[in-house]
Design a protein around this motif. Structure first.
Motif, PDB file in Angstrom:
ATOM      1  N   ALA A  10      -4.512 -10.179   7.149  1.00 25.38           N
ATOM      2  CA  ALA A  10      -4.279  -9.397   8.364  1.00 25.38           C
ATOM      3  C   ALA A  10      -3.763  -7.998   8.053  1.00 25.38           C
ATOM      4  N   PHE A  11      -3.264  -7.792   6.831  1.00 24.81           N
ATOM      5  CA  PHE A  11      -2.652  -6.509   6.481  1.00 24.81           C
ATOM      6  C   PHE A  11      -3.659  -5.631   5.739  1.00 24.81           C
ATOM      7  N   GLN A  12      -4.712  -5.236   6.423  1.00 30.06           N
ATOM      8  CA  GLN A  12      -5.746  -4.421   5.788  1.00 30.06           C
ATOM      9  C   GLN A  12      -5.279  -2.988   5.578  1.00 30.06           C
ATOM     10  N   ASP A  13      -4.514  -2.469   6.531  1.00 32.28           N
ATOM     11  CA  ASP A  13      -3.964  -1.118   6.427  1.00 32.28           C
ATOM     12  C   ASP A  13      -2.447  -1.203   6.364  1.00 32.28           C
ATOM     13  N   VAL A  14      -1.875  -0.602   5.331  1.00 31.03           N
ATOM     14  CA  VAL A  14      -0.424  -0.574   5.180  1.00 31.03           C
ATOM     15  C   VAL A  14       0.011   0.869   4.968  1.00 31.03           C
ATOM     16  N   VAL A 134      -8.490  -1.340  -3.256  1.00 32.39           N
ATOM     17  CA  VAL A 134      -7.610  -0.535  -2.413  1.00 32.39           C
ATOM     18  C   VAL A 134      -8.119   0.905  -2.379  1.00 32.39           C
ATOM     19  N   MET A 135      -8.224   1.445  -1.177  1.00 36.79           N
ATOM     20  CA  MET A 135      -8.630   2.837  -0.998  1.00 36.79           C
ATOM     21  C   MET A 135      -7.386   3.670  -0.740  1.00 36.79           C
ATOM     22  N   ARG A 136      -7.193   4.695  -1.558  1.00 37.79           N
ATOM     23  CA  ARG A 136      -6.035   5.573  -1.428  1.00 37.79           C
ATOM     24  C   ARG A 136      -6.460   6.825  -0.673  1.00 37.79           C
ATOM     25  N   ARG A 137      -5.906   7.015   0.491  1.00 35.34           N
ATOM     26  CA  ARG A 137      -6.288   8.152   1.331  1.00 35.34           C
ATOM     27  C   ARG A 137      -5.423   9.376   1.003  1.00 35.34           C
ATOM     28  N   ARG A 198      -9.874  -3.016   0.839  1.00 37.69           N
ATOM     29  CA  ARG A 198     -11.233  -3.498   1.103  1.00 37.69           C
ATOM     30  C   ARG A 198     -11.254  -5.023   1.119  1.00 37.69           C
ATOM     31  N   GLU A 199     -10.375  -5.593   0.334  1.00 34.49           N
ATOM     32  CA  GLU A 199     -10.159  -7.041   0.328  1.00 34.49           C
ATOM     33  C   GLU A 199      -8.670  -7.255   0.102  1.00 34.49           C
ATOM     34  N   THR A 200      -8.064  -8.055   0.942  1.00 30.48           N
ATOM     35  CA  THR A 200      -6.618  -8.254   0.851  1.00 30.48           C
ATOM     36  C   THR A 200      -6.312  -9.585   0.184  1.00 30.48           C
ATOM     37  N   LYS A 201      -5.460  -9.530  -0.829  1.00 31.86           N
ATOM     38  CA  LYS A 201      -4.986 -10.731  -1.501  1.00 31.86           C
ATOM     39  C   LYS A 201      -3.460 -10.699  -1.498  1.00 31.86           C
ATOM     40  N   PRO A 202      -2.811 -11.848  -1.420  1.00 32.98           N
ATOM     41  CA  PRO A 202      -1.342 -11.855  -1.359  1.00 32.98           C
ATOM     42  C   PRO A 202      -0.692 -11.189  -2.564  1.00 32.98           C
ATOM     43  N   PRO A 244       4.779  -4.067   7.284  1.00 29.21           N
ATOM     44  CA  PRO A 244       3.415  -4.233   7.801  1.00 29.21           C
ATOM     45  C   PRO A 244       3.338  -5.006   9.112  1.00 29.21           C
ATOM     46  N   LEU A 245       4.436  -5.660   9.503  1.00 27.20           N
ATOM     47  CA  LEU A 245       4.443  -6.392  10.766  1.00 27.20           C
ATOM     48  C   LEU A 245       4.608  -5.466  11.968  1.00 27.20           C
ATOM     49  N   TYR A 246       5.000  -4.223  11.720  1.00 26.69           N
ATOM     50  CA  TYR A 246       5.199  -3.285  12.824  1.00 26.69           C
ATOM     51  C   TYR A 246       3.880  -2.974  13.526  1.00 26.69           C
TER      52      TYR A 246
END
Length: 293
Positions: A10-14, A134-137, A198-202, A244-246
């Motif tokens: 669920a945390f694709q964007d942090v 991970v994409m770094r903007r 792009r893919e989230t892993k714990p 990330p829960l915000y």
């Protein structure tokens, strides 16, 4: 705990909090001086209204260095950012890196398109045309706080072009300048840096948490400062992962200096610290143990 591990997707964007008094990124700060000729766009004026972009390249290197240090602390080795067959000017330096907690880039995979490799390779990719997870903007900054959109990974920052002089040491010359160097700087930078998985892993989230904590604790170490002019106090970054829960309105509230956290935000902070973060860090530790087994 298993529910928290599964929720990592669920945390694709942090968002990473970035605060520093002075940031010098060589000549790679991109300004928007051409956008409004009727405003104050004089680059040496302390009251200028210049905004711009801080490219992701130095930010990525800074974060990766912190992640590599954490992996090594957990007993693993990190993928070297340089290919082993590159024509390095200092080959012995590369070899010393391999003796100090690194392995050759891509040595952890048989097929880059099929294998994840070590956690650093999995995150950053870049070998055999394989993209990282991970994409770094870049960070867009603006001197006007109300124009900053924190939900898009932006920051308040004040740009100035500075001039440094090397002065004569001869008393008869009255400190005549021998050489002048101009550099771009951003002062009082305060905002956030958006990372998109792009893919989230714990284990990715666990490594991100641990590395930001490491970088914050070592922010005055020369090798862990961000950008240039490190001997002059530039690049000392206070950083942490914004919860990330915000939700978006809570993320904006973090930067509202007239308001504190809400009860709901405090509850989410407790939930993140007691449930989510430990589970993600455990996943990181498990992965590194599997890689070194």
């Amino acid at each position: 705990m298993s529910e928290n591990i599964e929720s990592a997707a669920a945390f694709q964007d942090v968002y990473v909090r970035i605060r520093t008094d002075l940031l010098v990124i060589g000549d790679s700060i991109l300004t928007d001086r051409h956008h409004a000729s009727n405003g104050n766009y004089e680059d040496d004026d302390p009251q200028n209204q210049i905004g711009g972009i801080i490219p992701a390249f130095p930010l990525s290197g800074w974060l990766r260095h912190g992640m590599e240090a954490v992996v090594q602390q957990y007993g693993g080795t990190a993928c070297h950012p340089g290919e082993s067959n590159a024509n390095f000017k200092k080959r012995d330096v590369y070899d010393r890196d391999l003796d100090a907690g690194y392995h050759e880039k891509g040595a952890c995979v048989d097929d880059p398109n099929a294998d994840g490799g070590c956690v650093i390779f999995d995150l950053f990719g870049g070998f055999g045309g394989v993209p990282g997870k991970v994409m770094r903007r870049p960070i867009k900054f603006n001197p006007v706080r109300t124009a900053v959109d924190y939900t898009r990974g932006q920051a308040e920052g004040h740009y100035r072009r500075l001039t440094r002089h090397v002065a004569s040491r001869n008393a008869d010359d009255n400190r005549e300048s021998l050489r002048s160097v101009e550099l771009d700087a951003v002062a009082n930078l305060d905002g956030c840096w958006q990372l998109s998985f792009r893919e989230t892993k714990p284990e990715f989230l666990g490594l991100l948490c641990e590395s930001l904590e490491y970088l914050d604790a070592h922010n005055t170490d020369f090798i862990h400062q961000l950008g240039g002019a490190r001997n002059f106090g530039a690049g000392i970054v206070d950083t942490h992962l914004i919860n990330p829960l915000y939700e978006d309105h809570e993320l904006k509230r973090v930067f509202n200096r007239s308001r504190g956290t809400t009860k709901a935000m405090d509850e989410k902070d407790e939930q993140w610290a007691s449930e989510y973060r430990p589970a993600f860090v455990d996943a990181l530790e498990t992965r590194i143990e599997e890689e070194t087994a």
